[in-house]
Design a protein around this motif. Structure first.
Motif, short mmCIF file in Angstrom:
data_model
loop_
_atom_site.label_atom_id
_atom_site.label_comp_id
_atom_site.label_asym_id
_atom_site.label_seq_id
_atom_site.Cartn_x
_atom_site.Cartn_y
_atom_site.Cartn_z
N LEU A 17 -63.27 126.15 -62.93
CA LEU A 17 -64.07 125.34 -61.95
C LEU A 17 -65.40 125.02 -62.91
CD1 LEU A 17 -65.04 124.24 -59.41
CD2 LEU A 17 -66.16 126.22 -58.63
N ARG A 18 -65.85 125.64 -63.65
CA ARG A 18 -66.76 125.51 -64.55
C ARG A 18 -66.41 124.42 -65.56
NH1 ARG A 18 -70.47 128.77 -69.16
NH2 ARG A 18 -71.74 127.04 -69.30
N LEU A 19 -65.50 124.43 -65.97
CA LEU A 19 -64.86 123.19 -67.04
C LEU A 19 -64.69 122.21 -66.32
CD1 LEU A 19 -62.11 125.44 -68.91
CD2 LEU A 19 -64.39 124.62 -69.75
N GLN A 20 -64.36 122.14 -64.99
CA GLN A 20 -64.14 121.05 -64.14
C GLN A 20 -65.65 120.26 -64.07
OE1 GLN A 20 -62.06 121.24 -60.65
NE2 GLN A 20 -62.82 119.45 -60.00
N ARG A 21 -66.80 121.10 -63.87
CA ARG A 21 -67.98 120.61 -63.59
C ARG A 21 -68.56 120.06 -64.96
NH1 ARG A 21 -70.11 125.35 -59.57
NH2 ARG A 21 -69.11 124.77 -57.65
N LEU A 22 -68.25 120.57 -65.91
CA LEU A 22 -68.81 120.23 -67.20
C LEU A 22 -68.18 119.05 -67.54
CD1 LEU A 22 -68.73 123.43 -69.23
CD2 LEU A 22 -70.65 122.29 -68.55
N HIS A 25 -69.81 116.12 -65.56
CA HIS A 25 -70.97 115.64 -66.09
C HIS A 25 -71.17 114.89 -67.04
CE1 HIS A 25 -73.79 118.17 -63.44
NE2 HIS A 25 -72.82 118.75 -63.24
N GLY A 26 -69.81 114.58 -67.62
CA GLY A 26 -69.56 113.60 -68.88
C GLY A 26 -69.59 114.22 -70.12
N LEU A 27 -69.50 115.51 -70.33
CA LEU A 27 -69.73 116.23 -71.45
C LEU A 27 -68.33 115.69 -72.26
CD1 LEU A 27 -71.87 117.64 -69.96
CD2 LEU A 27 -71.34 119.85 -71.45
N THR A 28 -68.38 115.75 -73.43
CA THR A 28 -67.36 115.54 -74.42
C THR A 28 -66.57 116.81 -74.39
OG1 THR A 28 -68.28 115.76 -76.35
CG2 THR A 28 -68.25 113.54 -75.63
N GLN A 29 -65.52 117.06 -74.97
CA GLN A 29 -64.65 118.27 -75.35
C GLN A 29 -65.43 119.11 -76.34
OE1 GLN A 29 -60.63 118.30 -76.76
NE2 GLN A 29 -59.95 117.67 -74.69
#
Length: 72
Positions: A17-22, A25-29
């Motif tokens: 869920l945290r990875l999905q939220r990041l 938010h448009g964060l790159t890998q």
């Protein structure tokens, strides 16, 4: 052993869920890696080896794209 426990943390429901939220938010890998404290090469390996992690990022990116297109 330490690496296995590290991927287990991010493959858990709360980690995914945290990875999905990041991703939402448009964060790159690379930015996600910085946020979660994992080297980029390790994270990319996880994405190719673990379909749950790959899917969490994909869903997050899809939601972001839908929001940007005004569909959500």
């Amino acid at each position: 052993m330490a690496r296995e426990s590290q991927i287990s943390k991010w493959n858990s429901p709360s980690g995914l869920l945290r990875l999905q939220r990041l991703a939402m938010h448009g964060l790159t890998q690379a930015e996600i890696c910085e946020q979660i404290g994992v080297p980029v090469r390790t994270f990319r390996r996880w994405c190719t080896q673990d379909p749950h992690i790959k899917q969490a990022l994909s869903v997050g990116a899809d939601v972001l794209a839908a929001q940007e297109a005004g569909l959500v």
